[in-house]
Design an enzyme around this catalytic site. Sequence first.
Site, PDB file in Angstrom:
ATOM      1  N   LYS A  21      80.172  39.656  51.884  1.00 26.73           N
ATOM      2  CA  LYS A  21      79.470  39.071  50.432  1.00 26.73           C
ATOM      3  C   LYS A  21      79.009  38.352  49.579  1.00 26.73           C
ATOM      4  CE  LYS A  21      81.699  40.981  46.603  1.00 26.73           C
ATOM      5  NZ  LYS A  21      81.665  39.590  45.376  1.00 26.73           N
ATOM      6  N   ASN A  22      80.570  37.956  49.996  1.00 25.44           N
ATOM      7  CA  ASN A  22      80.974  36.673  49.135  1.00 25.44           C
ATOM      8  C   ASN A  22      80.589  35.541  50.147  1.00 25.44           C
ATOM      9  OD1 ASN A  22      81.992  37.469  47.260  1.00 25.44           O
ATOM     10  ND2 ASN A  22      84.479  37.037  47.391  1.00 25.44           N
ATOM     11  N   ARG A  91      80.119  36.585  38.054  1.00 22.86           N
ATOM     12  CA  ARG A  91      79.608  35.483  38.656  1.00 22.86           C
ATOM     13  C   ARG A  91      79.354  34.262  39.452  1.00 22.86           C
ATOM     14  NH1 ARG A  91      83.621  33.110  35.320  1.00 22.86           N
ATOM     15  NH2 ARG A  91      84.319  31.239  37.257  1.00 22.86           N
ATOM     16  N   CYS A 115      86.459  36.882  33.139  1.00 27.23           N
ATOM     17  CA  CYS A 115      87.027  38.818  33.110  1.00 27.23           C
ATOM     18  C   CYS A 115      88.026  39.179  33.937  1.00 27.23           C
ATOM     19  CB  CYS A 115      85.804  39.039  35.209  1.00 27.23           C
ATOM     20  SG  CYS A 115      86.952  37.709  36.126  1.00 27.23           S
ATOM     21  N   ARG A 120      89.003  32.447  34.575  1.00 18.80           N
ATOM     22  CA  ARG A 120      88.252  31.782  36.031  1.00 18.80           C
ATOM     23  C   ARG A 120      87.173  30.586  35.182  1.00 18.80           C
ATOM     24  NH1 ARG A 120      85.472  36.619  39.313  1.00 18.80           N
ATOM     25  NH2 ARG A 120      85.149  34.898  40.769  1.00 18.80           N
ATOM     26  N   PRO A 121      87.515  29.068  34.525  1.00 20.10           N
ATOM     27  CA  PRO A 121      87.091  28.231  34.594  1.00 20.10           C
ATOM     28  C   PRO A 121      86.221  27.572  35.344  1.00 20.10           C
ATOM     29  CG  PRO A 121      88.864  27.659  34.819  1.00 20.10           C
ATOM     30  CD  PRO A 121      88.879  29.237  34.562  1.00 20.10           C
ATOM     31  N   ASP A 123      84.972  24.440  35.215  1.00 16.67           N
ATOM     32  CA  ASP A 123      85.369  22.623  34.913  1.00 16.67           C
ATOM     33  C   ASP A 123      85.248  21.941  36.476  1.00 16.67           C
ATOM     34  OD1 ASP A 123      87.383  24.107  34.850  1.00 16.67           O
ATOM     35  OD2 ASP A 123      88.749  22.341  35.016  1.00 16.67           O
ATOM     36  N   LEU A 124      85.371  22.531  37.109  1.00 19.54           N
ATOM     37  CA  LEU A 124      85.225  21.996  38.413  1.00 19.54           C
ATOM     38  C   LEU A 124      83.910  21.802  38.865  1.00 19.54           C
ATOM     39  CD1 LEU A 124      88.189  23.014  40.480  1.00 19.54           C
ATOM     40  CD2 LEU A 124      88.151  21.442  39.446  1.00 19.54           C
ATOM     41  N   ASP A 307      91.952  38.350  47.257  1.00 16.73           N
ATOM     42  CA  ASP A 307      90.801  40.002  46.788  1.00 16.73           C
ATOM     43  C   ASP A 307      91.118  40.790  48.098  1.00 16.73           C
ATOM     44  OD1 ASP A 307      88.984  38.510  45.630  1.00 16.73           O
ATOM     45  OD2 ASP A 307      87.677  37.838  47.509  1.00 16.73           O
ATOM     46  N   ARG A 399      79.751  46.750  43.237  1.00 15.10           N
ATOM     47  CA  ARG A 399      79.362  46.068  43.774  1.00 15.10           C
ATOM     48  C   ARG A 399      80.217  45.413  44.877  1.00 15.10           C
ATOM     49  NH1 ARG A 399      82.184  42.580  39.409  1.00 15.10           N
ATOM     50  NH2 ARG A 399      80.793  40.633  40.656  1.00 15.10           N
TER      51      ARG A 399
HETATM   52  C1  EPZ Z   1      85.629  33.422  44.850  1.00 16.93           C
HETATM   53  O1  EPZ Z   1      85.350  32.971  43.463  1.00 16.93           O
HETATM   54  C2  EPZ Z   1      85.427  34.690  44.765  1.00 16.93           C
HETATM   55  N1  EPZ Z   1      83.948  35.068  45.177  1.00 16.93           N
HETATM   56  C3  EPZ Z   1      86.260  35.924  44.402  1.00 16.93           C
HETATM   57  O2  EPZ Z   1      86.171  36.820  45.091  1.00 16.93           O
HETATM   58  C4  EPZ Z   1      87.422  34.789  45.092  1.00 16.93           C
HETATM   59  O3  EPZ Z   1      88.439  35.568  44.687  1.00 16.93           O
HETATM   60  C5  EPZ Z   1      87.641  33.924  44.738  1.00 16.93           C
HETATM   61  O4  EPZ Z   1      86.821  32.748  45.429  1.00 16.93           O
HETATM   62  C6  EPZ Z   1      89.055  33.178  45.588  1.00 16.93           C
HETATM   63  O5  EPZ Z   1      89.360  33.475  46.334  1.00 16.93           O
HETATM   64  C7  EPZ Z   1      82.638  34.548  45.367  1.00 16.93           C
HETATM   65  O6  EPZ Z   1      83.076  34.298  45.696  1.00 16.93           O
HETATM   66  C8  EPZ Z   1      81.230  35.265  44.795  1.00 16.93           C
HETATM   67  P1  EPZ Z   1      87.619  30.025  42.845  1.00 16.93           P
HETATM   68  P2  EPZ Z   1      85.176  31.970  42.993  1.00 16.93           P
HETATM   69  O7  EPZ Z   1      87.530  28.878  42.556  1.00 16.93           O
HETATM   70  O8  EPZ Z   1      85.346  30.587  43.385  1.00 16.93           O
HETATM   71  C9  EPZ Z   1      90.408  28.285  39.572  1.00 16.93           C
HETATM   72  C10 EPZ Z   1      85.531  39.228  44.904  1.00 16.93           C
HETATM   73  O9  EPZ Z   1      86.278  40.360  44.546  1.00 16.93           O
HETATM   74  N2  EPZ Z   1      89.131  27.033  38.945  1.00 16.93           N
HETATM   75  O10 EPZ Z   1      87.825  30.178  44.181  1.00 16.93           O
HETATM   76  O11 EPZ Z   1      85.017  31.775  41.218  1.00 16.93           O
HETATM   77  C11 EPZ Z   1      89.878  29.415  39.298  1.00 16.93           C
HETATM   78  O12 EPZ Z   1      90.398  30.234  38.174  1.00 16.93           O
HETATM   79  C12 EPZ Z   1      85.637  38.169  43.830  1.00 16.93           C
HETATM   80  O13 EPZ Z   1      85.258  38.952  45.609  1.00 16.93           O
HETATM   81  C13 EPZ Z   1      89.271  26.445  38.046  1.00 16.93           C
HETATM   82  O14 EPZ Z   1      90.304  26.661  37.381  1.00 16.93           O
HETATM   83  O15 EPZ Z   1      86.961  31.592  42.610  1.00 16.93           O
HETATM   84  C14 EPZ Z   1      91.167  30.039  40.316  1.00 16.93           C
HETATM   85  O16 EPZ Z   1      92.380  30.594  40.110  1.00 16.93           O
HETATM   86  C15 EPZ Z   1      86.608  37.910  42.776  1.00 16.93           C
HETATM   87  N3  EPZ Z   1      88.260  25.477  37.777  1.00 16.93           N
HETATM   88  C16 EPZ Z   1      91.236  29.477  41.616  1.00 16.93           C
HETATM   89  O17 EPZ Z   1      90.541  28.275  41.070  1.00 16.93           O
HETATM   90  C17 EPZ Z   1      86.730  26.572  38.391  1.00 16.93           C
HETATM   91  O18 EPZ Z   1      85.842  25.210  37.553  1.00 16.93           O
HETATM   92  C18 EPZ Z   1      90.175  29.760  42.295  1.00 16.93           C
HETATM   93  O19 EPZ Z   1      89.282  30.349  42.278  1.00 16.93           O
HETATM   94  C19 EPZ Z   1      86.852  27.193  39.308  1.00 16.93           C
HETATM   95  C20 EPZ Z   1      87.678  27.444  39.652  1.00 16.93           C
END
Ligand code: EPZ
Length: 419
Positions: A21-22, A91, A115, A120-121, A123-124, A307, A399
């Site tokens: 999915k991801n 998201r 969520c 889940r910001p 900013d990056l 995950d 989902r």
């Molecule tokens: C992806 O979400 C996955 N979703 C998530 O899977 C997964 O848990 C996550 O990566 C981590 O592996 C999809 O691929 C669709 P991140 P993503 O940005 O990209 C922080 C599932 O169950 N962060 O890598 O949104 C964030 O808060 C889902 O299938 C910032 O600080 O996650 C977290 O602590 C849930 N600023 C860390 O980085 C930002 O702008 C990693 O999050 C973005 C993220």
Amino acid sequence: MDKFIVHKSELSGAVIISGAKNAALPVMAATILTDEKCIIRNVPDLMDIRTMIKILECLGKEINFENNILTITTISNKSFVAPYKLVRTMRASFCCLGPLLAKRKKAKVALPGGCVIGARPVDLHIKGLKALGAEINIDKGYCQAKTNGLEGAHIYLGGSFGSSVLATANVMMAAVLSKDETVIEHAACEPEIKCLGLFLKKMGADIIGEGTSLLKIKGVKKLKGCEFEVIPDRIETGTFMAASIATRSPLKIVGANPMDLISVIEVVRNMGVSVDIDKDQSIFINPKGKLKPANITTLAYPGFPTDLQAQFMACLSLVEGVSLIAEKVYPDRFMHVAELNRMGASIQKSGSYAIIEGKNMIYGAEIMASDLRASAALVIAGLAAEGKTEILRVYHIDRGYEKIENKLKKLGAKIKRQK
Ligand code: EPZ
């Protein structure tokens, strides 16, 4: 709302892993970058994919989805809005922002909000796109972005919790059509990002380093359509490994990519579970005999995936001794703890740590699924618990897991869905 009724089960046989999915979701978003036809194979049929189809249709794409194959063509390039009613359910829709900006020069994508797994910001995502020269405003819950043409940049994309998967996807997809070269440092190395990189390259993008923390992208003028196959789902694979361990049932897992689960296989082997990999990459997992507790720290890839944290907490609840889980990606991702404790597990949460005192038995109860992976953990707990478990709100599991109850039933699980 559907619920699952689950009874203690012994599993046996083989399960075939679906497409990831991801990996599929960002690849689908990347089709915005071309007007030509894209054919994407091995796409799992699940709710999040259906949501992304609706978003792409809002954005002028015509989509046919049959037998796990997506055929995506463009009818119109005019729309640039991903509405809140769709984005709030998933998201990952936020990763339409980068490709819309690159191809259509403007984008209006609803901000996804937090969520149950944490704040889940984004900013990056915004930092990276601004570095490429995009003008971005947050207004009335939407991220509005425009550009006269993106430029290359040298970007450090690390945040307080390490790399970001979807921010890397967004910036990478924006940079492929920019004017010059972009370097992304501290890029996410997840197999799903590598998969996206390979898809973009097949479309004609010039990328070096996909799957590593240093990405070099030279902008090209135009991308073309292509045929592509999505990688197997490593999280579904790990979920079946956890189900095998919790129920003490040997399983064969077919169609996975074991190399994408190296940290998980390491943890599982250290628990005393035998894991053999066949020449065709099938995984044979055999959890017979006395198992040992584990110390797990979730980290960005190649670390142990967040995950799979919930699913492994469920199976460690049934391994005698004390296990420790440190959640370093989403420090608040522990909604499943209270539900597992209602089943007789003994888990104490302290900040971003969970201490699990393994038991030799847990008991069925009425429990509530809070998010996708927590739902999978509760199903695993239910399969291993004495008596009957009723899991409410299973729409979460739909989902992200394709035909989960059919796959489990085929392995001998006593699970049924009730309206
Ligand atoms: C992806 O979400 C996955 N979703 C998530 O899977 C997964 O848990 C996550 O990566 C981590 O592996 C999809 O691929 C669709 P991140 P993503 O940005 O990209 C922080 C599932 O169950 N962060 O890598 O949104 C964030 O808060 C889902 O299938 C910032 O600080 O996650 C977290 O602590 C849930 N600023 C860390 O980085 C930002 O702008 C990693 O999050 C973005 C993220």
